[in-house]
Enzyme design. Structure first.
Site, PDB file in Angstrom:
ATOM      1  N   ASP A  49      46.556  71.379  30.471  1.00 49.97           N
ATOM      2  CA  ASP A  49      46.000  72.195  31.547  1.00 49.97           C
ATOM      3  C   ASP A  49      44.637  72.734  31.137  1.00 49.97           C
ATOM      4  O   ASP A  49      44.299  72.797  29.948  1.00 49.97           O
ATOM      5  CB  ASP A  49      46.918  73.383  31.832  1.00 49.97           C
ATOM      6  N   LYS A  65      45.077  72.257  36.798  1.00 51.99           N
ATOM      7  CA  LYS A  65      46.000  73.379  36.939  1.00 51.99           C
ATOM      8  C   LYS A  65      45.336  74.711  36.625  1.00 51.99           C
ATOM      9  O   LYS A  65      45.662  75.391  35.671  1.00 51.99           O
ATOM     10  CB  LYS A  65      47.271  73.215  36.089  1.00 51.99           C
TER      11      LYS A  65
END
Length: 163
Positions: free
Chosen positions: A65, A89
């Site tokens: 992420d 994300k």
């Protein structure tokens, strides 16, 4: 500078972990295909726990992420042949890869164990706090893929202690 010492000792890292923490002896007895790992509050590989560094040192694939370690930090630890892929994300950022696609990527890599034996899903903070780990775990279970979760600190827990 690359953390070559970690890569060189690779499997020997587990022996070191066993000496430092006897309750982790036999860490290789259960070798899941997928590790869902929280990177805590740090953006530097050297700040990660030894167990996480040991797993990173033998990774075939790392899906990370934006809020976990940056790719250049990950590359300091993983083998040269490791696939390191950012999957976004960051909240509702439109450039993030949809969660369903991340789930599919995990399954796609895990279904090729001869090619990708150790797959990591790195998440900033703790994997369960805003981390959407539940959908990833559900997808792995549905396809009978072994996994383990290694938690870490979240800023929502650690932040008040810094205040």
């Amino acid at each position: 500078q690359r953390l070559t010492e970690l890569r060189v000792i690779g499997d020997d890292m587990n022996a070191l972990i066993s000496r430092l923490s006897p309750d982790l002896a036999g860490i290789d007895d259960f070798h899941p295909q997928v590790y869902i790992i929280g990177t805590g509050l740090s953006n530097m590989a050297i700040s990660l726990p030894l167990s996480t560094l040991a797993i990173l040192s033998r990774a075939s694939v790392v899906l990370h992420d934006n809020l976990s370690l940056p790719a250049d930090e990950i590359r300091k630890v993983v083998p040269e042949s490791c696939i390191v892929r950012g999957v976004g994300k960051r909240g509702d950022d439109a450039s993030s890869i949809p969660q369903s696609e991340i789930d599919k990527l995990l399954i796609e890599y895990a279904k090729q164990p001869e090619k990708y034996s150790t797959i990591l899903r790195l998440k900033g903070g703790d994997p369960f706090l805003f981390g959407r780990s539940r959908t990833e775990i559900d997808a792995l279970r549905e396809h009978q893929i072994t996994y383990t979760v290694i938690p870490n600190l979240s800023s929502s827990v650690a932040g008040p202690h810094y205040a």
